[in-house]
Design a protein around this motif. Structure first.
Motif, PDB file in Angstrom:
ATOM      1  N   GLN A   1     -40.909 -31.122  30.353  1.00 22.20           N
ATOM      2  CA  GLN A   1     -39.987 -31.918  31.159  1.00 22.20           C
ATOM      3  C   GLN A   1     -38.942 -32.526  30.230  1.00 22.20           C
ATOM      4  OE1 GLN A   1     -40.617 -32.007  34.633  1.00 22.20           O
ATOM      5  NE2 GLN A   1     -42.137 -30.489  33.958  1.00 22.20           N
ATOM      6  N   GLY A   2     -37.900 -33.075  30.812  1.00 22.74           N
ATOM      7  CA  GLY A   2     -36.856 -33.731  30.019  1.00 22.74           C
ATOM      8  C   GLY A   2     -37.439 -34.821  29.127  1.00 22.74           C
ATOM      9  N   GLY A   3     -37.040 -34.820  27.862  1.00 20.29           N
ATOM     10  CA  GLY A   3     -37.536 -35.825  26.920  1.00 20.29           C
ATOM     11  C   GLY A   3     -38.811 -35.420  26.217  1.00 20.29           C
ATOM     12  N   GLU A   4     -39.463 -34.368  26.692  1.00 23.71           N
ATOM     13  CA  GLU A   4     -40.743 -33.981  26.093  1.00 23.71           C
ATOM     14  C   GLU A   4     -40.556 -33.019  24.919  1.00 23.71           C
ATOM     15  OE1 GLU A   4     -43.944 -34.569  29.732  1.00 23.71           O
ATOM     16  OE2 GLU A   4     -43.232 -32.533  29.279  1.00 23.71           O
ATOM     17  N   ILE A   5     -41.545 -33.066  24.038  1.00 23.61           N
ATOM     18  CA  ILE A   5     -41.524 -32.257  22.814  1.00 23.61           C
ATOM     19  C   ILE A   5     -42.874 -31.550  22.697  1.00 23.61           C
ATOM     20  CG2 ILE A   5     -41.257 -32.346  20.294  1.00 23.61           C
ATOM     21  CD1 ILE A   5     -40.007 -35.282  20.960  1.00 23.61           C
ATOM     22  N   LEU A   6     -42.835 -30.253  22.423  1.00 26.92           N
ATOM     23  CA  LEU A   6     -44.085 -29.525  22.174  1.00 26.92           C
ATOM     24  C   LEU A   6     -44.337 -29.488  20.673  1.00 26.92           C
ATOM     25  CD1 LEU A   6     -46.503 -27.786  23.029  1.00 26.92           C
ATOM     26  CD2 LEU A   6     -44.985 -25.765  22.862  1.00 26.92           C
TER      27      LEU A   6
ATOM     28  N   ILE B   1     -42.211 -27.344  18.052  1.00 29.28           N
ATOM     29  CA  ILE B   1     -42.112 -25.937  18.475  1.00 29.28           C
ATOM     30  C   ILE B   1     -40.996 -25.773  19.499  1.00 29.28           C
ATOM     31  CG2 ILE B   1     -43.366 -24.050  19.642  1.00 29.28           C
ATOM     32  CD1 ILE B   1     -44.409 -24.766  16.824  1.00 29.28           C
ATOM     33  N   ALA B   2     -40.907 -26.764  20.379  1.00 31.41           N
ATOM     34  CA  ALA B   2     -39.849 -26.751  21.389  1.00 31.41           C
ATOM     35  C   ALA B   2     -39.550 -28.192  21.734  1.00 31.41           C
ATOM     36  CB  ALA B   2     -40.311 -25.984  22.642  1.00 31.41           C
TER      37      ALA B   2
ATOM     38  N   ASN C   1     -49.784 -30.850  21.039  1.00 30.16           N
ATOM     39  CA  ASN C   1     -49.556 -32.082  21.777  1.00 30.16           C
ATOM     40  C   ASN C   1     -48.228 -31.964  22.500  1.00 30.16           C
ATOM     41  OD1 ASN C   1     -51.276 -34.805  21.193  1.00 30.16           O
ATOM     42  ND2 ASN C   1     -51.440 -33.453  19.416  1.00 30.16           N
ATOM     43  N   ILE C   2     -48.156 -32.577  23.651  1.00 31.84           N
ATOM     44  CA  ILE C   2     -46.870 -32.757  24.313  1.00 31.84           C
ATOM     45  C   ILE C   2     -46.578 -34.254  24.225  1.00 31.84           C
ATOM     46  CG2 ILE C   2     -45.570 -32.652  26.477  1.00 31.84           C
ATOM     47  CD1 ILE C   2     -48.516 -30.348  25.933  1.00 31.84           C
ATOM     48  N   ALA C   3     -45.446 -34.607  23.637  1.00 30.61           N
ATOM     49  CA  ALA C   3     -45.180 -36.022  23.359  1.00 30.61           C
ATOM     50  C   ALA C   3     -43.727 -36.340  23.669  1.00 30.61           C
ATOM     51  CB  ALA C   3     -45.475 -36.331  21.895  1.00 30.61           C
TER      52      ALA C   3
END
Lengths: 342, 342
Positions: A35-40, A81-82, A104-106
């Protein structure tokens, strides 16, 4: 791309006494669409630390307990990663308090970017991170070692203790370490420059300790508690200072952890004992990390890492802390980066 | 005049566990002819204090042990009977660290003149002396109570504890006392204005204590150690301060005095425990005594004395301290003055 599946480690029982494999469960997860703002984030290294044992209890403390059937969290170094956050891009290395998971998704909040050109990235989980800062503030703010004084540190070959002794030396004090094997004793004296070091597993420990401390104890940086600390308490000088960092020997005591009462020793010597946790010093982290970094770059501070390979070995790496199987910082290497060059 | 004979109390055994009559011996002495600079003193009151138990051991401490087969020494109020010192004259009242004897021969050094018009002379052995100053410095310098905080004091009906609670109130803190009888509880609440007080001899003590401390403990002024202190340690707030004044429950423990280890409680709450003895504050005695005197004269500080009559009852008065038989300062009245009007 095809959905990525990965594993997390959940706490499924609150251990009584020494934790065991049964308290941990590997749970498979799938990376969702960002989602917007998220980092993989892909985990490269994770940190296992003794304080985590306390979070496995459902007890009031300075930090909230881990929730049952949820992932354990701790210090993690990961690669982006993304990213759907403008603050981070693919290939960035970050440090954060994240789940024990292969991914982690953060969000960007709470992630710190790590510059791999300054020092090996793992130092951010050790000497330039939680354990180094713990040594720095506990020793300097509470212990206040003066030139010529004697600083004793227990758990001396561990991630915190090894830094405590070296900072004591940098301040002109004498450093005496307590550790649990002859290899560690050798490391403390011959690699780190401690003035003396004593093996607490020998039958002659109490006598050896007294012999190593002809001038008594001015500062006792306590990582372990228990019998080891009882022996140190008998050797306090007047106005001794005792930063209480940890009591690793007590963490897995299922019943009552009994020992000789220490109040009379403190009264007789007008000594001071102060519990602390790193969070107390949050406002000064920058200052501490800067000075530690300068010492590190000047070659005045050495550090060791014990690295277990493989995410599946994380519980064993954690449990090993309580058997003293590590020298310096205990880490788990989970993966190599996909994009960054380290 | 005919030679004066009198008795002194000598320590003839080093007690293990609770002292007994057999550890003390009354020894007859004769007053010699006074030499230049000497003063003949008749004992009016003497002070018995828990710290003296420590001096009966032959152990390294902040104060030298009593010597075997010599007189025990402590706080004494005496009248000058004859003087070959220009600093004191017949009828003067003095305070000093003198022998447990019906008479003392002393030099002017170390004697303080007492003005009986300021306050009853016995206050110099209590609220304006060793015990009052101990309460004052321990609480204010180490405990640092802030308005609205909760101060707990053990041994609350004793000479030190009763002053600690009242100073806490003067500083706007809440005072909660721990004592060993319902009479003492009543005295603390209804005479001294403590906010609450708990009887540690009741089976419900641990629960009663928790109920009396809905906001936890910010300062714990510890006079007693042992089980009582164990219970308080479970109720510490973050950043609690623990002035360690005494551990009367441990003084007569002949074997090992074991209890739950307290390090983890201190770490979890970032609390501080500091042993102290009054001697640390010698440079500030004047300031402390002045402020205590002002509070006393303004009626803001109350004190109680338990006075045993007769020099021959001195050992019993001392032993009674460990049974909690005193309220406030325990004194022995040895004689009335020959010359002074009190």
């Amino acid at each position: 791309m095809a959905p990525i599946t990965y594993k997390e480690i959940h706490l499924v029982n609150r251990p009584e006494g020494m934790p065991s494999d049964d308290d941990f469960k590997f749970v498979e997860q799938t990376v969702p669409a960002l989602q917007g703002g998220e980092i993989l984030l892909k985990t490269l290294y994770l940190s296992v630390d003794p304080y985590m044992r306390g979070r496995m209890q459902d007890a009031k403390s300075y930090i909230a307990p881990f929730q049952l059937d949820e992932a354990i969290t701790g210090g993690v170094l990961a690669e982006v990663i993304a990213s759907k956050s403008p603050q981070f891009k693919q290939g960035d290395i970050v440090n954060g308090n994240l789940k024990w998971g292969e991914y982690n998704i953060a969000k960007a909040d709470g992630l710190q970017k790590v510059d791999p050109s300054i020092a090996p990235i793992t130092t951010r989980l050790g000497v330039l991170g939680l354990t180094g800062l713990t040594a720095y503030f506990g020793l300097l703010d509470i212990g206040k070692p003066q030139a010529g004084e004697t600083v004793v540190v227990s758990g001396a070959a561990g991630a915190v203790g090894s830094i405590v002794g070296q900072i004591a030396k940098l301040k002109g004090a004498k450093a005496v370490g307590i550790a649990g094997s002859d290899e560690k004793i050798d490391y403390l004296i011959n690699e780190l420059g401690f003035d003396a070091a004593v093996n607490y597993k020998k039958d002659s420990f109490v006598e050896d300790l007294a012999n190593a401390l002809p001038d008594g104890v001015d500062v006792y940086f306590d990582n372990v508690g228990g019998d080891v600390s009882d022996a140190v308490m008998r050797l306090l000088n007047r106005n001794a200072r005792i930063p209480l960092c940890g009591a690793i020997s007590s963490y897995n005591a299922a019943g009552k952890d009994l020992g000789p009462r220490i109040q009379t020793s403190l009264i007789k010597t007008s000594s001071m004992m102060q519990g602390f946790t790193l969070g107390n010093y949050a406002a000064d982290f920058e200052k501490g990390a800067t000075e530690l970094g300068q010492w590190l770059q000047a070659g005045k501070l050495k550090y060791e890492e014990t690295i277990v390979e493989g995410f599946e070995n994380t519980p064993q790496a954690f449990l090993g802390l309580f058997q003293g199987s590590n020298v310096g910082k205990q880490l788990v290497k989970v993966a190599d980066p996909d994009f960054a060059k380290l």
